[in-house]
Structure formats: C-alpha cells, structure tokens
Motif scaffolding. Structure first.
Motif, PDB file in Angstrom:
ATOM      1  N   ALA A 118       8.857   4.122   7.057  1.00  0.00           N
ATOM      2  CA  ALA A 118      10.111   4.388   7.785  1.00  0.00           C
ATOM      3  C   ALA A 118      10.827   3.084   8.123  1.00  0.00           C
ATOM      4  CB  ALA A 118       9.810   5.179   9.055  1.00  0.00           C
ATOM      5  N   LEU A 119      10.074   2.071   8.524  1.00  0.00           N
ATOM      6  CA  LEU A 119      10.691   0.788   8.865  1.00  0.00           C
ATOM      7  C   LEU A 119      11.282   0.129   7.622  1.00  0.00           C
ATOM      8  CD1 LEU A 119       8.028  -0.576  11.382  1.00  0.00           C
ATOM      9  CD2 LEU A 119      10.336   0.193  11.923  1.00  0.00           C
ATOM     10  N   GLU A 120      10.580   0.269   6.523  1.00  0.00           N
ATOM     11  CA  GLU A 120      11.108  -0.317   5.282  1.00  0.00           C
ATOM     12  C   GLU A 120      12.383   0.390   4.857  1.00  0.00           C
ATOM     13  OE1 GLU A 120       6.994  -2.040   3.284  1.00  0.00           O
ATOM     14  OE2 GLU A 120       7.638   0.000   2.815  1.00  0.00           O
ATOM     15  N   LYS A 121      12.408   1.708   5.034  1.00  0.00           N
ATOM     16  CA  LYS A 121      13.633   2.443   4.711  1.00  0.00           C
ATOM     17  C   LYS A 121      14.766   2.018   5.635  1.00  0.00           C
ATOM     18  CE  LYS A 121      11.691   6.628   2.651  1.00  0.00           C
ATOM     19  NZ  LYS A 121      11.240   8.002   2.924  1.00  0.00           N
ATOM     20  N   GLY A 122      14.396   1.600   6.842  1.00  0.00           N
ATOM     21  CA  GLY A 122      15.397   1.139   7.809  1.00  0.00           C
ATOM     22  C   GLY A 122      15.846  -0.288   7.563  1.00  0.00           C
ATOM     23  N   GLY A 123      15.364  -0.885   6.474  1.00  0.00           N
ATOM     24  CA  GLY A 123      15.845  -2.211   6.100  1.00  0.00           C
ATOM     25  C   GLY A 123      15.011  -3.357   6.614  1.00  0.00           C
ATOM     26  N   HIS A 124      13.763  -3.083   6.940  1.00  0.00           N
ATOM     27  CA  HIS A 124      12.914  -4.156   7.454  1.00  0.00           C
ATOM     28  C   HIS A 124      11.781  -4.429   6.481  1.00  0.00           C
ATOM     29  CE1 HIS A 124      15.058  -3.592  11.175  1.00  0.00           C
ATOM     30  NE2 HIS A 124      14.761  -2.306  11.126  1.00  0.00           N
ATOM     31  N   THR A 125      11.513  -5.680   6.255  1.00  0.00           N
ATOM     32  CA  THR A 125      10.336  -6.015   5.460  1.00  0.00           C
ATOM     33  C   THR A 125       9.203  -6.326   6.406  1.00  0.00           C
ATOM     34  OG1 THR A 125      10.994  -8.314   5.371  1.00  0.00           O
ATOM     35  CG2 THR A 125      11.660  -6.921   3.532  1.00  0.00           C
ATOM     36  N   LEU A 126       8.019  -5.994   5.954  1.00  0.00           N
ATOM     37  CA  LEU A 126       6.861  -6.118   6.834  1.00  0.00           C
ATOM     38  C   LEU A 126       5.809  -7.007   6.201  1.00  0.00           C
ATOM     39  CD1 LEU A 126       6.772  -2.318   7.446  1.00  0.00           C
ATOM     40  CD2 LEU A 126       7.589  -3.984   9.069  1.00  0.00           C
TER      41      LEU A 126
END
Lengths: 185, 255
Positions: A177-185
């Motif tokens: 979900a965070l990656e879909k929100g434009g965040h790389t982890l």
C-alpha cells in the motif's frame, strides 16, 4: 466525568482538568508508554509531559475521544524519547516493533526526505480502513498499543505461529500500500 | 518517491486516525469456527453430530483394499446431508508421517512451498515448529461428474449452484483436538502440496475425476509441543454444489 466534561475543563483553563484527566487516563497512558519504553521512570515522565501537552493544546483543539487522543500524544512523546536516548538505552517495546517492521520494510542507509508523520498516518489510516475489522484491530493492537504477540495470541485464541503469519502478511500488505502511495521502502 | 525507514512507519502508525485507535482499545474475539459451523450444518445441522463423526473412526475397506499396504489406515468421513445434489463421496487417507526440524531436510524446493523461505524462517523464530510431511491418498469414490474437474479453472466466483462436481478447495493445516468445536484453535493452512498449481490460481487447486485416486504429499508446520502431545488434526475440505464436507485425521504424535 466524561470526555466532553473533561475537555470543557481544559477550555475553561480549570486546573482540575489535569487532575481528573490523570485519574481517568493516567493508567492507560502509562501502559502505552511502558509498553513502548519498558522503563517506569521514563514512562512516568512521558505521561506527565503528555498531560502538559494536553494543557497547551486544548484549546484550541477539542478532541472528541480524549483517551485515544492522549494515547497518541503519549506515543509520539515516547518515540521522541526513543530518538533522543536509544543510543544509550535499548527500549524494549519500540525496538521490538521496529525490528518486526524492518523485516518487511527495510531501512535504507540514507533517507532522502523525512515524510511528515501526520501525512503518513493518513496514508496508513486509509490502508487500515480497507482491512476487515478483525485484522485492523489486530494490527493496531500490535503496532499502536504495543501488545506483545503472545498476549495477542491469547486474546484472539490463535496459535502464536499462526498469528505471526498473519502479522507478516499484514506488514507485507502495508508495504504494498505504501509503495502504491508513492513511497519506496 | 519518498524513501521511508521503519521508524517513519512507526511514527506514521502513531498518528493514525483517532477512531481507529479507539476501535482497537479492546480486542476482537476471533471467530475461528465459522467454517466449522458451516461444515457441521452440512453434516447434520448439529455440532454434536460433527464431533461424533470425529470420534467415530471408520475404516474404509473399499479404499484400503484398493491400495496395497494401506489396510490399516483409518479414514474419517464426514456425513452428507440427505437430499443434496451431490452424489458419491470423497475420501482422504493419510500415511507415512515424517517430522523435520527444518523443511529443507525434507528435500522440498523453496519454490514449491506456499510462501517464501523468509516467511517460514520468521515463523519458526516466533515459535518452535516442526515441519510434518505425509502422504495423502484422495479417492473420488463414486463421484458423479461428466468430466474431469480442472480445479485451476474453478474459483469461488465462477462456481455455479447445482454443479455436479466436487470442489476440493483446500487441505487445511491442523486443528487442536481439545475443544474441537467450540474452542478450537486454527493453526493454519498447509504449506506444501505436491500437486500445487502455479501462477495466479490458488496454490491448492488440482484436478480429480470420478473414481480417480491420487496420491499426493502434504506438508505443514505445527507447534512442536502440540505435535508431541498428539493434539494436532489434519483436515481436508471439499466443497460440493451445496455443502462443505470435511475429513479429519489426527496426526500421530511425534515421538
């Protein structure tokens, strides 16, 4: 005294607001801080600071759910204390949760930009609302309230291994979900 | 793109909506027995009947006779509600249980497991678990269907009411025997199925036709302490047009 009455005391700048709030939510906030920090003295100081913050912020704020609001303040203060002291002290609760989160959400060597916690909180809230209630509560009790996995297993009558699997999946889902929100982890 | 680390996530979690924090103040009691109730309704509509089925281990002479060396096996067959469209039955027989401290000792390739190796390594760190491998013979005894059922094409969405097929949708990981009906603890699903599908279909999907017998291998993790005390049960489900059936088999204690 209900939350509305307590908040009214704050708005009237009546100092009994602090006393009454501590009576009603002191134990809850102490539990939150203690689970994260694991040190009684630091936890008590954090709760005191949370009460002072409540005095400073109400008004202008008018929280409807004072307990959860205070808990969030306490948690933020606990994280701040962790940031300040973690090189000298190993705070059990936070360190344990960070280890778990890091497992599926790797920590990069350098952080390009520190995202506002509130903004990230909104993103995580939206993700949480997509989950079935049972999973949402489970995730929040583990990573917000800091309830140990073994205790969660008892609460939900689930084998610890099975619960660990579920938490793993939830963390992986959050990562997506965070990656879909434009965040790389 | 913003790069986050685990502390950012932690702080983000700290600042989730107040309503969500409030909601989680008290735990949700997990309802582990929804599908068991469903199965019990299918069996007889009564929990007692379902438990009775568990207790009444009935040998299956027809199947045992058909498979040399398996005469001693016990097969538990759940009942079927009278008057339903299904015809025939499905038997599962378990044998040759092997126990491993690590799945790698069982000679199973990582890519054949249901989840990634990291997933299982994490799981084993949390709790002392044993990997159990066993042979399962599945017999679609007297199953009436006009074609071999390709499970890879059947999903919960496209299965039609009244289909004269049996739908084997899952082989469950064990349940604890104690308090099977009301207080049972669901451990999970199996972690290795030798006929597992690949791609986007369900890991457990496979095909079986009328009167066909398949021998497969099934592997799963279970808490070592529960295995040693013989508290673990294997359950295989199959879903017909109208009902769900379940066969149960107690896993022999690990000595």
């Amino acid at each position: 005294m209900d939350d509305r009455q307590l908040v009214e005391l704050f708005w009237r700048r009546d100092e009994t607001a602090l006393e009454e709030t501590e009576r009603k939510y002191g134990g809850f906030c102490f539990g939150v801080a203690m689970r994260l920090l694991g040190e009684e003295r630091d936890a008590r100081e954090t709760v005191n600071e949370a009460l002072y913050q409540a005095w400073d912020r109400i008004p202008p704020e008018r929280p409807e759910k004072l307990g959860a609001w205070l808990g969030r303040v306490t948690r933020n203060l606990s994280v701040s204390l962790w940031r300040k002291n973690h090189r000298q002290k190993r705070y059990g609760g936070i360190a344990e949760a960070l280890d778990e989160l890091e497992e599926s959400i790797p920590s990069p060597e350098s952080v390009e930009r520190e995202l506002e916690s509130a903004e990230l909180g909104q993103l995580i809230s939206r993700w949480l609302k997509t989950l079935p209630r049972e999973d949402r509560v489970l995730f929040v009790r583990r990573y917000w309230y800091g309830v140990p996995l073994q205790d969660l297993a008892k609460e939900t009558a689930t084998a610890p291994g099975k619960l660990a699997q579920k938490m793993y999946r939830l963390r992986a889902d959050l990562k997506t979900a965070l990656e879909k929100g434009g965040h790389t982890l | 793109m913003n790069k986050l680390n685990s502390l950012h996530i932690y702080e983000g979690i700290t600042n989730i909506d107040i309503d969500i924090i409030e909601e989680a103040k008290t735990p949700v009691k997990k309802n582990n027995i929804t599908w068991l109730k469903r199965a019990a309704r299918a069996a007889a509509g009564l929990a007692a009947a379902f438990v009775l089925t568990v207790g009444a281990c009935c040998a299956s002479p027809a199947l045992a006779a058909a498979i040399p060396g398996m005469e001693d096996l016990v097969v538990l067959i759940s009942g079927r509600e009278a008057g339903t469209a299904e015809s025939g039955d499905l038997e599962t027989m378990y044998s040759n249980f092997r126990y491993y401290d690590d799945w790698r000792q069982a000679g199973i390739a990582d890519e054949d497991l249901r989840e990634t190796p990291e997933y299982y390594e994490h799981m084993m760190e949390v709790e002392d678990q044993t990997f159990v491998l066993c042979d399962v013979t599945i017999n679609a005894r007297d199953l009436v269907a006009d074609h071999r059922v390709d499970m890879s094409r059947i999903t919960a969405d496209n299965k039609e009411e009244g289909d004269l097929v049996l739908w084997i949708f899952n082989i469950c990981r064990p349940w604890l025997l104690e308090g099977l009906y009301e207080n049972s603890t669901f451990i999970g699903e199996i972690d290795y199925f030798s006929l597992h599908s690949t791609g986007e279909t369900d890991y457990y999907h496979f095909a079986i036709g009328p009167n066909e017998t398949l021998t497969v291998q099934v592997g799963f993790f279970a808490p070592t302490s529960e295995l040693e005390s013989g508290n673990v049960v294997l359950a295989s489900d199959y879903d017909g047009p109208r009902n769900v059936y379940r066969n149960l088999y107690p896993v022999p204690p690990r000595s």
